[in-house]
Design a protein around this motif. Structure first.
Motif, PDB file in Angstrom:
ATOM      1  N   LEU A 178       0.831  -1.205   0.000  1.00 37.94           N
ATOM      2  CA  LEU A 178       0.000   0.000   0.000  1.00 37.94           C
ATOM      3  C   LEU A 178       0.865   1.253   0.000  1.00 37.94           C
ATOM      4  N   ARG A 179       0.331   2.312  -0.591  1.00 41.47           N
ATOM      5  CA  ARG A 179       1.034   3.596  -0.580  1.00 41.47           C
ATOM      6  C   ARG A 179       1.138   4.100   0.860  1.00 41.47           C
ATOM      7  N   PRO A 180       2.187   4.880   1.185  1.00 38.56           N
ATOM      8  CA  PRO A 180       2.424   5.313   2.569  1.00 38.56           C
ATOM      9  C   PRO A 180       1.233   6.019   3.222  1.00 38.56           C
ATOM     10  N   GLU A 181       0.483   6.816   2.436  1.00 34.21           N
ATOM     11  CA  GLU A 181      -0.642   7.543   3.038  1.00 34.21           C
ATOM     12  C   GLU A 181      -1.879   6.663   3.209  1.00 34.21           C
ATOM     13  N   ILE A 182      -1.911   5.513   2.529  1.00 32.75           N
ATOM     14  CA  ILE A 182      -3.067   4.628   2.605  1.00 32.75           C
ATOM     15  C   ILE A 182      -2.886   3.549   3.660  1.00 32.75           C
ATOM     16  N   LYS A 183      -1.657   3.166   3.918  1.00 32.95           N
ATOM     17  CA  LYS A 183      -1.404   2.082   4.863  1.00 32.95           C
ATOM     18  C   LYS A 183      -1.988   2.346   6.247  1.00 32.95           C
ATOM     19  N   PRO A 184      -1.797   3.527   6.847  1.00 30.87           N
ATOM     20  CA  PRO A 184      -2.402   3.763   8.178  1.00 30.87           C
ATOM     21  C   PRO A 184      -3.930   3.736   8.151  1.00 30.87           C
ATOM     22  N   VAL A 185      -4.520   4.124   7.020  1.00 37.99           N
ATOM     23  CA  VAL A 185      -5.981   4.053   6.884  1.00 37.99           C
ATOM     24  C   VAL A 185      -6.433   2.599   6.981  1.00 37.99           C
ATOM     25  N   ALA A 186      -5.722   1.721   6.275  1.00 40.54           N
ATOM     26  CA  ALA A 186      -6.065   0.302   6.280  1.00 40.54           C
ATOM     27  C   ALA A 186      -5.831  -0.316   7.657  1.00 40.54           C
ATOM     28  N   LEU A 187      -4.743   0.063   8.310  1.00 45.33           N
ATOM     29  CA  LEU A 187      -4.456  -0.469   9.643  1.00 45.33           C
ATOM     30  C   LEU A 187      -5.547  -0.090  10.630  1.00 45.33           C
ATOM     31  N   PHE A 188      -6.021   1.154  10.540  1.00 47.37           N
ATOM     32  CA  PHE A 188      -7.084   1.618  11.433  1.00 47.37           C
ATOM     33  C   PHE A 188      -8.381   0.853  11.175  1.00 47.37           C
ATOM     34  N   ALA A 189      -8.746   0.697   9.901  1.00 48.77           N
ATOM     35  CA  ALA A 189      -9.984  -0.002   9.553  1.00 48.77           C
ATOM     36  C   ALA A 189      -9.900  -1.477   9.917  1.00 48.77           C
ATOM     37  N   HIS A 190      -8.716  -2.055   9.792  1.00 47.66           N
ATOM     38  CA  HIS A 190      -8.535  -3.475  10.104  1.00 47.66           C
ATOM     39  C   HIS A 190      -8.761  -3.757  11.585  1.00 47.66           C
ATOM     40  N   GLU A 191      -8.428  -2.814  12.443  1.00 47.60           N
ATOM     41  CA  GLU A 191      -8.615  -3.046  13.883  1.00 47.60           C
ATOM     42  C   GLU A 191     -10.006  -2.656  14.353  1.00 47.60           C
ATOM     43  N   THR A 192     -10.535  -1.530  13.882  1.00 48.41           N
ATOM     44  CA  THR A 192     -11.803  -1.014  14.416  1.00 48.41           C
ATOM     45  C   THR A 192     -13.032  -1.473  13.641  1.00 48.41           C
ATOM     46  N   GLN A 312     -20.561  -2.069  19.410  1.00 46.33           N
ATOM     47  CA  GLN A 312     -20.331  -0.667  19.745  1.00 46.33           C
ATOM     48  C   GLN A 312     -19.088  -0.137  19.049  1.00 46.33           C
ATOM     49  N   ILE A 313     -18.056  -0.957  18.967  1.00 45.44           N
ATOM     50  CA  ILE A 313     -16.809  -0.526  18.321  1.00 45.44           C
ATOM     51  C   ILE A 313     -16.999  -0.373  16.817  1.00 45.44           C
ATOM     52  N   SER A 314     -17.615  -1.375  16.182  1.00 39.01           N
ATOM     53  CA  SER A 314     -17.744  -1.358  14.721  1.00 39.01           C
ATOM     54  C   SER A 314     -18.885  -0.485  14.232  1.00 39.01           C
ATOM     55  N   GLY A 315     -19.850  -0.213  15.102  1.00 42.47           N
ATOM     56  CA  GLY A 315     -20.956   0.657  14.704  1.00 42.47           C
ATOM     57  C   GLY A 315     -22.133  -0.074  14.105  1.00 42.47           C
ATOM     58  N   HIS A 316     -22.296  -1.365  14.415  1.00 45.76           N
ATOM     59  CA  HIS A 316     -23.453  -2.109  13.945  1.00 45.76           C
ATOM     60  C   HIS A 316     -24.610  -1.911  14.915  1.00 45.76           C
ATOM     61  N   ARG A 317     -25.774  -1.562  14.380  1.00 42.64           N
ATOM     62  CA  ARG A 317     -26.940  -1.328  15.235  1.00 42.64           C
ATOM     63  C   ARG A 317     -27.716  -2.603  15.483  1.00 42.64           C
ATOM     64  N   THR A 318     -27.836  -3.448  14.452  1.00 43.32           N
ATOM     65  CA  THR A 318     -28.640  -4.653  14.572  1.00 43.32           C
ATOM     66  C   THR A 318     -27.758  -5.884  14.598  1.00 43.32           C
ATOM     67  N   ARG A 319     -28.179  -6.857  15.367  1.00 39.57           N
ATOM     68  CA  ARG A 319     -27.402  -8.082  15.503  1.00 39.57           C
ATOM     69  C   ARG A 319     -27.394  -8.871  14.203  1.00 39.57           C
ATOM     70  N   SER A 320     -28.464  -8.771  13.393  1.00 35.15           N
ATOM     71  CA  SER A 320     -28.533  -9.532  12.148  1.00 35.15           C
ATOM     72  C   SER A 320     -27.422  -9.113  11.195  1.00 35.15           C
ATOM     73  N   VAL A 321     -27.175  -7.803  11.088  1.00 40.20           N
ATOM     74  CA  VAL A 321     -26.097  -7.328  10.227  1.00 40.20           C
ATOM     75  C   VAL A 321     -24.753  -7.744  10.800  1.00 40.20           C
ATOM     76  N   PHE A 322     -24.628  -7.645  12.112  1.00 40.50           N
ATOM     77  CA  PHE A 322     -23.386  -8.030  12.778  1.00 40.50           C
ATOM     78  C   PHE A 322     -23.079  -9.502  12.506  1.00 40.50           C
ATOM     79  N   GLU A 323     -24.095 -10.373  12.612  1.00 39.23           N
ATOM     80  CA  GLU A 323     -23.892 -11.791  12.362  1.00 39.23           C
ATOM     81  C   GLU A 323     -23.531 -12.059  10.912  1.00 39.23           C
ATOM     82  N   ARG A 324     -24.052 -11.234  10.001  1.00 41.57           N
ATOM     83  CA  ARG A 324     -23.732 -11.419   8.586  1.00 41.57           C
ATOM     84  C   ARG A 324     -22.252 -11.204   8.323  1.00 41.57           C
ATOM     85  N   TYR A 325     -21.639 -10.326   9.103  1.00 41.06           N
ATOM     86  CA  TYR A 325     -20.216 -10.063   8.947  1.00 41.06           C
ATOM     87  C   TYR A 325     -19.351 -11.046   9.737  1.00 41.06           C
TER      88      TYR A 325
END
Length: 366
Positions: A178-192, A312-325
């Protein structure tokens, strides 16, 4: 004005009458007098039921419905306005010249067929059909047309939800390219597990490097609710490095950079080509940035984080969507098989007769 409220012009019958003090003039678009009389009675019933607004129904067009639909999105501050406008644009290419009352289920099916022939997925077409259905609902709610004028809009069967996610070594491989400016974006999304828009619009005022927390303001998320996430030591180190690099760039250019993630001080708008190239080089072509959201959810579940906290961390409101992921991978299935085998072997050992024990003496006596 005809005695019975109808007037013939050429071969076509027209309504030309007064109902409750309101003059009505419109074409019945038929040369059949019985059909024209039926239309006249329908117009009388509509006027009795809905009053003067019914007079606007024959003049109501798809464009009018679409305009009210977009206005509803704007006044309610819906964040998916851009997607709604795209749906309207595609619908307008087909229904742009239609009167609202002339749009039938047959026309809707023809539109579906045309979009399918263009190679669109059923899910994409369904979003457009949902927009069309909402247009008619708003028109009926505003008493611009009756529910009888709303066509049946069939929804299509969609493909199962995408099951893409990264194994640890796959994500590490993509990160290297990944490009230097994109790598931290991906790292953040990968954890949260935060959405791309939530990550790239993040500002330093929302980050507490001392406490190690990051907050999203209410109204800035897809569901409108704010939330907070605490960073792991590794992610916190990434944010601190990003802050140091941002300060250096601010001193160099004499500007203030409010965003956490940026491209030389400017907003990150597009990086699809860079992402696709990195995935291809890492041997996982076709992976999406959104797959990081699914990956984060699965990783949190694997780590034993309670579902309520993970949501709460990922921002899913419904359990059905959460389970889909919360997708089960092949490695999960292999691990399940190993555990089952170990359990079964352990059970066999526990129930196996011990030499010299009661069971063995029975066999010996036999």
């Amino acid at each position: 004005m005809g005695r019975d409220g109808l007037r013939r012009r050429g071969t076509i019958w027209h309504i030309d009458t007064c109902i409750r003090g309101h003059r009505i003039r419109e074409s019945c678009e038929t040369d059949d007098r019985k059909q024209a009389l039926s239309m006249l009675r329908q117009r009388q019933a509509e006027l009795d039921q809905r009053g003067p607004p019914a007079l606007r129904t024959p003049k109501l067009t798809f464009t009018d419905l679409a305009r009210d639909f977009i206005t509803d999105y704007r006044v309610n501050g819906k964040r998916s306005l851009g997607k709604a406008e795209k749906s309207v644009a595609h619908l307008a290419q087909y229904f742009g010249g239609y009167r609202a009352t002339n749009i039938t289920t047959h026309d809707v099916r023809a539109y579906i067929e045309k979009r399918q022939q263009a190679g669109l997925a059923n899910g994409t077409i369904n979003r457009e059909l949902a927009a069309l259905k909402r247009m008619f609902q708003l028109g009926a709610r505003a008493r611009l047309l009756s529910t009888d004028h709303i066509p049946d809009i069939p929804m299509l069967k969609e493909a199962p939800p995408r099951a893409g996610f990264f194994e640890a070594e796959q994500f590490q491989g993509v990160s290297r390219y990944l490009r230097p400016e994109i790598k931290p974006v991906a790292l953040f999304a990968h954890e949260t597990g935060w959405r791309l828009r939530e990550v790239i619009t993040l500002e330093w005022r929302q980050v507490d490097l001392t406490e190690g927390s990051v907050r999203l303001d209410p109204g800035t998320t897809k569901n409108g609710e704010g939330r907070v996430a605490y960073c792991s030591p590794e992610l916190l180190a990434v944010l601190r490095a990003q802050k140091a690099a941002t300060r250096e760039l601010e001193r160099e250019k004499g500007i203030i950079i409010p965003r956490v993630f940026h491209r030389k001080g400017k907003r990150i708008l597009r990086f699809l080509a860079s992402w696709q190239t990195a995935c291809k080089k890492a041997g996982v072509p076709g992976m999406l940035f959104h797959d990081l959201r699914r990956t984060a959810v699965r990783n949190m579940v694997r780590a034993g984080i309670p579902e309520r906290v993970a949501m709460q961390i990922s921002g899913h409101r419904t359990r059905s969507v959460f389970e889909r992921y919360n997708i089960v991978s092949e490695s999960d299935l292999r691990e399940a098989a190993k555990r089952l085998s170990a359990h079964n072997n352990g059970s066999t050992d526990r129930h196996r007769p011990v030499a010299g024990g009661p069971d063995s003496s029975i066999h010996e006596r036999r």
